[in-house]
Write an enzyme that holds these catalytic residues in place. Structure first.
Site, PDB file in Angstrom:
ATOM      1  N   HIS A  24      34.261  13.674  21.694  1.00  0.00           N
ATOM      2  CA  HIS A  24      35.386  13.318  22.569  1.00  0.00           C
ATOM      3  C   HIS A  24      36.577  14.236  22.300  1.00  0.00           C
ATOM      4  O   HIS A  24      37.138  14.835  23.236  1.00  0.00           O
ATOM      5  CB  HIS A  24      35.772  11.852  22.334  1.00  0.00           C
ATOM      6  CG  HIS A  24      36.846  11.361  23.241  1.00  0.00           C
ATOM      7  ND1 HIS A  24      36.591  10.656  24.393  1.00  0.00           N
ATOM      8  CD2 HIS A  24      38.198  11.471  23.168  1.00  0.00           C
ATOM      9  CE1 HIS A  24      37.731  10.353  24.993  1.00  0.00           C
ATOM     10  NE2 HIS A  24      38.727  10.834  24.266  1.00  0.00           N
ATOM     11  N   GLU A  25      36.965  14.339  21.035  1.00  0.00           N
ATOM     12  CA  GLU A  25      38.132  15.147  20.695  1.00  0.00           C
ATOM     13  C   GLU A  25      37.852  16.642  20.844  1.00  0.00           C
ATOM     14  O   GLU A  25      38.717  17.404  21.285  1.00  0.00           O
ATOM     15  CB  GLU A  25      38.595  14.826  19.268  1.00  0.00           C
ATOM     16  CG  GLU A  25      39.080  13.396  19.069  1.00  0.00           C
ATOM     17  CD  GLU A  25      40.241  13.040  19.990  1.00  0.00           C
ATOM     18  OE1 GLU A  25      41.031  13.948  20.345  1.00  0.00           O
ATOM     19  OE2 GLU A  25      40.363  11.877  20.363  1.00  0.00           O
ATOM     20  N   HIS A  28      38.345  17.670  24.413  1.00  0.00           N
ATOM     21  CA  HIS A  28      39.752  17.855  24.781  1.00  0.00           C
ATOM     22  C   HIS A  28      40.222  19.253  24.392  1.00  0.00           C
ATOM     23  O   HIS A  28      40.838  19.973  25.188  1.00  0.00           O
ATOM     24  CB  HIS A  28      40.629  16.820  24.068  1.00  0.00           C
ATOM     25  CG  HIS A  28      40.532  15.440  24.613  1.00  0.00           C
ATOM     26  ND1 HIS A  28      40.469  15.166  25.959  1.00  0.00           N
ATOM     27  CD2 HIS A  28      40.507  14.226  23.977  1.00  0.00           C
ATOM     28  CE1 HIS A  28      40.399  13.858  26.145  1.00  0.00           C
ATOM     29  NE2 HIS A  28      40.415  13.268  24.953  1.00  0.00           N
TER      30      HIS A  28
END
Length: 219
Positions: A24-25, A28
């Site tokens: 997820h990170e 980003h």
């Protein structure tokens, strides 16, 4: 849940939580990098090394507490936010919206990959490998699917600083986006109140159902 059950659930859930938050990170930061912002890269966040993404409370303490308090029925966590500088984008509003969308998109992609692995690689090996190896692999993959789906759906709640709020701020007309910016300092409190009152389920579970319908296309 007894001690043995807790340990068993930790063994199953810990890899799933780490996989979900790391991808997820990383997503980003990767989207931001592709759009011209190297802040995440310079901060050492464009990596699959979970140590770079771990938040002591959100990655370790909170999931463990939820595991105990819900008897293993609910495990959730988060990582350190990836630093992004929107002023490095040609279009800051659109860039932030795309960066925000990257996290949930990555979680859905991970869930799809795990679904394909179970269907086309793991299940055909049933009986060919010992149960003590086969069963944990299947349980970890299923937990990874569930946690990634829930994380993606939760983060799409349209309240900043969640990803859904960031996406909405990027696509709304400027005056409405500015209104949401005023709401953002209270966003975390609003989300906590939604969790306490159960309002998050009104938004999250329909999305979870939608995502599982998407996964069914690959199973």
């Amino acid at each position: 849940m007894d001690f043995t059950g807790i340990i068993r659930q930790i063994i199953i859930s810990a890899p799933a939580v780490l996989i979900a938050i790391v991808f997820h990170e990383l997503a980003h930061g990767w989207v931001a990098y592709k759009l011209g912002d190297n802040t995440a890269k310079l901060s050492g966040r464009l990596t699959l090394n979970p140590i770079s993404h771990i938040d002591p409370f959100g990655t370790i303490i909170m999931p463990f507490m939820l595991l105990i308090l819900t008897s293993g029925q609910w495990v959730f966590g988060y990582a350190k936010p990836v630093p992004v500088n929107p002023y490095n984008f040609k279009n800051p509003r659109a860039g932030m919206a795309l960066c925000a969308a990257g996290g949930p998109a990555a979680n859905l992609a991970v869930a799809i990959v795990c679904t394909i692995l179970i269907k086309w690689l793991i299940l055909p090996l049933m009986g060919a490998i010992p149960d003590f190896i086969f069963d944990p692999i299947v349980l970890i993959l299923k937990a990874t699917i569930m946690i990634n789906i829930v994380l993606a759906a939760f983060n799409l709640i349209p309240i900043p600083p969640l990803d859904g709020g960031r996406i909405l701020m990027g696509v709304l007309p400027l005056r409405y986006s500015q209104l949401m910016e005023r709401i953002e300092p209270f966003g975390s409190l609003i989300v906590i109140l939604m969790i306490i009152t159960g309002l998050t389920s009104v938004f999250v579970w329909p999305l979870v159902k939608l995502f599982f319908n998407i996964l069914s296309l690959f199973y």
